[in-house]
Write an enzyme that holds these catalytic residues in place. Structure first.
Site, short mmCIF file in Angstrom:
data_model
loop_
_atom_site.label_atom_id
_atom_site.label_comp_id
_atom_site.label_asym_id
_atom_site.label_seq_id
_atom_site.Cartn_x
_atom_site.Cartn_y
_atom_site.Cartn_z
CG HIS A 48 -1.50 2.05 -10.00
ND1 HIS A 48 -1.83 2.68 -9.40
CD2 HIS A 48 -1.14 3.17 -11.35
CE1 HIS A 48 -2.28 3.06 -9.23
NE2 HIS A 48 -1.91 3.71 -9.97
CG HIS A 76 -4.17 0.62 -0.57
ND1 HIS A 76 -4.17 1.94 0.00
CD2 HIS A 76 -3.80 0.75 -1.83
CE1 HIS A 76 -4.00 3.04 -1.50
NE2 HIS A 76 -4.15 1.86 -2.46
CG ASP A 134 -5.62 -4.24 -7.83
OD1 ASP A 134 -6.08 -4.22 -8.46
OD2 ASP A 134 -4.63 -3.82 -7.33
C1 LIG Z 1 0.29 -1.20 -2.40
C2 LIG Z 1 1.77 -1.34 -1.66
C3 LIG Z 1 3.03 -1.41 -3.25
C4 LIG Z 1 2.58 -0.26 -1.34
O1 LIG Z 1 3.79 0.29 -1.33
P1 LIG Z 1 4.14 0.92 -0.44
O2 LIG Z 1 3.78 1.93 0.97
O3 LIG Z 1 5.44 1.27 -0.54
O4 LIG Z 1 4.49 -0.41 1.02
P2 LIG Z 1 5.42 -0.68 1.20
O5 LIG Z 1 6.07 -1.75 -0.13
O6 LIG Z 1 6.97 -0.09 1.45
O7 LIG Z 1 5.59 -1.94 2.57
C5 LIG Z 1 5.82 -1.74 4.18
C6 LIG Z 1 6.16 -3.52 4.72
O8 LIG Z 1 4.67 -3.90 4.38
C7 LIG Z 1 4.61 -4.92 3.31
N1 LIG Z 1 4.17 -5.16 2.78
C8 LIG Z 1 3.74 -4.31 1.71
N2 LIG Z 1 2.70 -4.90 0.62
C9 LIG Z 1 2.86 -6.23 1.07
C10 LIG Z 1 2.33 -7.40 0.48
N3 LIG Z 1 1.49 -7.17 -0.25
N4 LIG Z 1 2.60 -9.02 1.19
C11 LIG Z 1 3.82 -8.66 2.21
N5 LIG Z 1 4.53 -7.90 2.86
C12 LIG Z 1 3.65 -6.37 2.39
C13 LIG Z 1 6.76 -4.78 3.04
O9 LIG Z 1 7.38 -5.54 3.01
C14 LIG Z 1 7.43 -3.52 4.11
O10 LIG Z 1 7.83 -4.42 5.01
P3 LIG Z 1 8.73 -4.33 5.85
O11 LIG Z 1 8.48 -2.67 6.61
O12 LIG Z 1 9.31 -5.38 6.85
O13 LIG Z 1 10.07 -3.47 4.93
C15 LIG Z 1 2.89 -2.79 -1.70
O14 LIG Z 1 2.18 -2.98 -0.52
C16 LIG Z 1 2.39 -3.50 -2.44
O15 LIG Z 1 3.42 -4.35 -3.24
N6 LIG Z 1 1.25 -4.78 -2.81
C17 LIG Z 1 0.95 -5.95 -3.49
C18 LIG Z 1 0.60 -5.18 -5.05
C19 LIG Z 1 -0.46 -4.96 -4.72
O16 LIG Z 1 -1.29 -5.71 -4.57
N7 LIG Z 1 -0.78 -3.70 -5.86
C20 LIG Z 1 -2.15 -2.82 -5.75
C21 LIG Z 1 -2.09 -1.88 -5.29
S1 LIG Z 1 -4.16 -1.26 -4.86
#
Ligand SMILES: CC(C)(COP(=O)(O)OP(=O)(O)OC[C@H]1O[C@@H](n2cnc3c(N)ncnc32)[C@H](O)[C@@H]1OP(=O)(O)O)[C@@H](O)C(=O)NCCC(=O)NCCS
Length: 416
Positions: free
Chosen positions: A257, A296, A352
């Site tokens: 987050h 996201h 971010d």
């Molecule tokens: C923001 C976040 C938590 C959203 O999570 P979510 O909606 O649960 O999405 P998921 O983590 O299930 O991701 C969906 C798919 O995209 C991929 N993915 C998502 N974010 C990714 C990233 N930053 N880098 C690489 N792959 C990513 C996941 O590996 C997943 O792939 P799969 O379907 O092959 O398993 C996630 O994108 C993330 O962890 N990002 C990095 C942290 C970040 O920047 N957070 C700030 C948010 S404002």
């Protein structure tokens, strides 16, 4: 100088409109007929928690709207004080209302002697600054005789106090970490300018003050995100506003987050040079490592906040070759991620990704990025807590039990 910032934001908006023109325009709002039929995924994906008029995020168009106003326009023309008023009270203030609101924020920003002594007596600087912030807000709650009054009126006043006081605590946390003397607020400055001053110890330039103001505007609210929902859940038991915001800070701290901005800068530093981006990215993909600052739950288009922060990061990066190198690494990394995951999974930079470069260019320590996020998001947290409080019903979802229905109790001496 601030005209240049305006022009950059205007151009970012034009790019956003052009690139998402082909996406269908969804219905903005529609009355909710409870109960709502919805399909819920893990992490409550798809669940509907409430009706709101505070803010709207459209993931496919890349829209972020506060009370009907586009975040591009707010970042171009508004201030954090005005945006906070908009979020809390539901409309843009008149000049008189804004002046009174700013005066009140200024008054509350100056900590009382009791508050100052109590916050400064905390063992700050031993852990993460978000933990310091969380503890300090808790202490402010102890000292506020109105804190147990959960009427909308009393909680609204506490909301204004918290919007005013978080920058001061953040300043205290930033400075005591390094043994520097903490500074009291200067209510004559804008909240953004005073935040920069209380952290750095120096009067900010006009450019730094305006860029910080834009950052605070852009981070102020964002739908039913984890920390906002956390604050609302806590308040829904009619606990109190301080407890709700303490919980919100705890949720925002995590790297999935608000903590992602800190993780982004560490990633860029780890990569070290634009020449290393391709190899680093290839390895990260092989290790199935998430690239911080991308992806996201809601946005499946370029995050509009990142659209604004990107040119501001570029502008500020010119001050220092080290920051310029971080900016160049970021641009190259963005292009590597978008060319693969942008197409495959609609993964783009989020808020971010560029905010850390902006803060680093202002010489703000990496660990302080998430507390700055909290300084801004407290406006959204409190606005949504107050909105929900008006028609409060305690949150109580279900967990689906998948364990055995009845197991025999085996005495301890008979267990294998
Ligand atoms: C923001 C976040 C938590 C959203 O999570 P979510 O909606 O649960 O999405 P998921 O983590 O299930 O991701 C969906 C798919 O995209 C991929 N993915 C998502 N974010 C990714 C990233 N930053 N880098 C690489 N792959 C990513 C996941 O590996 C997943 O792939 P799969 O379907 O092959 O398993 C996630 O994108 C993330 O962890 N990002 C990095 C942290 C970040 O920047 N957070 C700030 C948010 S404002």
């Amino acid at each position: 100088m601030t005209d240049q910032i305006k022009e950059l934001i205007k151009a970012a908006k034009e790019r956003a409109v052009k690139e998402t023109d082909s996406e269908p325009e969804p219905a903005l709002t529609s009355a909710v007929d409870w109960p709502v039929d919805c399909k819920v995924g893990l992490g409550l994906e798809g669940a509907v928690a409430c009706e709101t008029t505070i803010g709207y995020v459209n993931g496919s168009k890349g829209w972020l709207i506060y009370r009907g106003l586009d975040c591009f326009e707010l970042s171009e023309f508004s201030t954090f004080e005005e945006t906070s008023y908009l979020l809390i009270f539901g409309k843009l203030p008149t000049q008189k209302e804004l002046d009174e609101f700013k005066a009140k924020l200024g008054k509350y920003r100056v900590l009382t002697q009791e508050e100052w002594d109590a916050v400064n007596a905390l063992p700050l600087g031993k852990g993460h600054p978000m933990s310091d912030l969380r503890s300090a807000v808790s202490v402010l709650g102890l000292l506020d005789p109105t804190s147990e009054d959960t009427s909308v009126e009393a909680e609204t006043e506490v909301a204004i106090k918290l919007i005013a006081k978080l920058p001061v605590i953040t300043g205290i946390v930033a400075r005591t970490r390094h043994g520097e003397k903490p500074l009291q607020a200067n209510p004559d400055l804008s909240l953004a300018a005073d935040l920069v001053r209380m952290m750095s110890g120096n009067e900010p330039t006009e450019e730094d003050a305006r860029v910080m103001d834009v950052c605070l505007i852009l981070h102020a609210d964002h739908g039913m995100n984890a920390s906002t929902f956390t604050s609302m859940v806590v308040n829904s038991s009619l606990s109190d506003m301080y407890s709700s915001i303490v919980a919100g800070i705890g949720s925002l701290k995590g790297p999935l987050h608000g903590g992602a901005n800190e993780a982004v800068l560490k990633t860029l530093e780890e990569i070290g040079s634009p020449d290393n981006v391709d190899a680093w990215y290839k390895k990260a993909r092989e290790q199935k490592r998430k690239v911080m600052g991308f992806g996201h739950r809601v946005y499946k288009a370029y995050d509009p906040r990142a659209r604004v922060l990107h040119p501001l990061a570029e502008l500020l990066s010119k001050r220092d070759p080290k920051i310029q190198s971080l900016y160049e690494i970021a641009v190259k990394l963005e292009s590597a991620v978008i060319s693969e995951l942008g197409k495959e999974k609609k993964i783009f930079p989020n808020v971010d990704f560029y905010s850390g470069i902006v803060y680093a260019a202002m010489k703000i320590e990496t660990e302080m990025f998430t507390p700055i996020f909290a300084v801004s998001r407290v406006a959204g947290w409190t606005a949504r807590v107050l909105e929900y409080l008006k028609k409060n019903r305690i949150f109580r979802p279900r967990g689906i039990y998948v364990g055995p229905a009845r197991e025999e109790y085996v005495p301890i001496d008979k267990r294998g």
